[in-house]
Motif scaffolding. Structure first.
Motif, PDB file in Angstrom:
ATOM      1  N   SER A 170       1.810   6.158 102.143  1.00  0.00           N
ATOM      2  CA  SER A 170       1.147   5.512 103.291  1.00  0.00           C
ATOM      3  C   SER A 170       0.635   4.125 102.909  1.00  0.00           C
ATOM      4  CB  SER A 170      -0.022   6.370 103.785  1.00  0.00           C
ATOM      5  OG  SER A 170       0.432   7.619 104.217  1.00  0.00           O
ATOM      6  N   ALA A 171       0.104   4.002 101.712  1.00  0.00           N
ATOM      7  CA  ALA A 171      -0.382   2.703 101.243  1.00  0.00           C
ATOM      8  C   ALA A 171       0.769   1.709 101.127  1.00  0.00           C
ATOM      9  CB  ALA A 171      -1.102   2.857  99.905  1.00  0.00           C
ATOM     10  N   ALA A 172       1.929   2.172 100.639  1.00  0.00           N
ATOM     11  CA  ALA A 172       3.100   1.288 100.540  1.00  0.00           C
ATOM     12  C   ALA A 172       3.513   0.799 101.915  1.00  0.00           C
ATOM     13  CB  ALA A 172       4.256   2.024  99.863  1.00  0.00           C
ATOM     14  N   GLN A 173       3.454   1.674 102.912  1.00  0.00           N
ATOM     15  CA  GLN A 173       3.780   1.276 104.277  1.00  0.00           C
ATOM     16  C   GLN A 173       2.787   0.222 104.772  1.00  0.00           C
ATOM     17  OE1 GLN A 173       6.520   2.216 105.687  1.00  0.00           O
ATOM     18  NE2 GLN A 173       6.227   1.242 107.665  1.00  0.00           N
ATOM     19  N   ASP A 174       1.512   0.390 104.460  1.00  0.00           N
ATOM     20  CA  ASP A 174       0.501  -0.593 104.853  1.00  0.00           C
ATOM     21  C   ASP A 174       0.796  -1.959 104.232  1.00  0.00           C
ATOM     22  OD1 ASP A 174      -0.740   1.440 106.235  1.00  0.00           O
ATOM     23  OD2 ASP A 174      -2.409   1.659 104.817  1.00  0.00           O
ATOM     24  N   VAL A 175       1.212  -1.955 102.973  1.00  0.00           N
ATOM     25  CA  VAL A 175       1.549  -3.216 102.298  1.00  0.00           C
ATOM     26  C   VAL A 175       2.736  -3.886 102.999  1.00  0.00           C
ATOM     27  CG1 VAL A 175       2.362  -4.265 100.144  1.00  0.00           C
ATOM     28  CG2 VAL A 175       0.621  -2.461 100.082  1.00  0.00           C
ATOM     29  N   LEU A 176       3.750  -3.115 103.341  1.00  0.00           N
ATOM     30  CA  LEU A 176       4.918  -3.684 104.032  1.00  0.00           C
ATOM     31  C   LEU A 176       4.533  -4.290 105.370  1.00  0.00           C
ATOM     32  CD1 LEU A 176       7.696  -1.033 103.312  1.00  0.00           C
ATOM     33  CD2 LEU A 176       7.452  -3.310 102.305  1.00  0.00           C
TER      34      LEU A 176
END
Length: 198
Positions: free
Chosen positions: A160-166
């Motif tokens: 989920s954090a990776a998606q937020d970064v994207l």
């Protein structure tokens, strides 16, 4: 006069750069091959020596430049620093590069803002999805380190954090390429990491 392999490679590279420049400026649908060969300073025959048409040229440009430039940017995730410090360095470097590197900015602008969902681009759009998935997968291990160390905020996992970064990087592309206001790479990176961190 016979063309050398070096001449052919230079022509192909010029065409890859040119199509991204023109698409970033005009959009894919409005881009004509005449515009691309003029930008590349080659003949139409040279273009057809390398590519069957606009869709194939554009797909090749995305593949070549994406792997070339993304690898350099994602190198910031490597190292011995704590994972969120590496993430902060990556985000700041990414945004800084969007602002300072015309080739990187044109690539992202062409992909994010100027490419319509046309049937002829189905393969390219699938390639774009794979690239985004690849970027997510490159971010997940660093964020998993932070999660394992208890450094992500409660309720947030690495994926989920990776998606937020994207999402943040996508927004940075839009704001920067549209000149919608100044973007401070370091402040943006710090704000993002504070939002993810415990």
């Amino acid at each position: 006069m016979r063309r050398t392999a070096e001449d052919a490679a230079a022509t192909r590279s010029a065409l890859l750069d040119a199509v991204l420049t023109v698409v970033a400026r005009q959009g894919y649908a409005a881009t004509r091959l005449e515009d691309v060969v003029a930008q590349a300073r080659v003949t139409r025959g040279a273009l057809y020596h390398h590519f069957r048409g606009k869709a194939e040229l554009f797909a090749a440009a995305l593949e070549a430049r994406w792997s070339e430039l993304a690898g350099e940017v994602f190198g910031a995730l490597d190292g011995d620093q704590p994972p969120l410090a590496r993430l902060e360095r990556f985000v700041a470097g990414y945004v800084r590069r969007v602002r300072s590197d015309p080739r990187f900015r044109e690539l992202l602008e062409a992909v994010v803002l100027r490419t319509e969902a046309l049937p002829e681009l189905a393969a390219g759009l699938a390639q774009k999805q794979r690239a985004v998935d690849g970027w997510r997968e490159a971010l997940v291990p660093v964020l998993a380190e932070a999660e394992t160390a208890g450094r992500l905020r409660p309720g947030l996992d690495a994926r989920s954090a990776a998606q937020d970064v994207l999402v943040l990087l996508h927004g940075a592309i839009v704001v920067t390429t549209l000149d919608a206001g100044p973007v401070d790479p370091e402040r943006l990176a710090t704000t993002l990491v504070r939002g993810l961190a415990r």
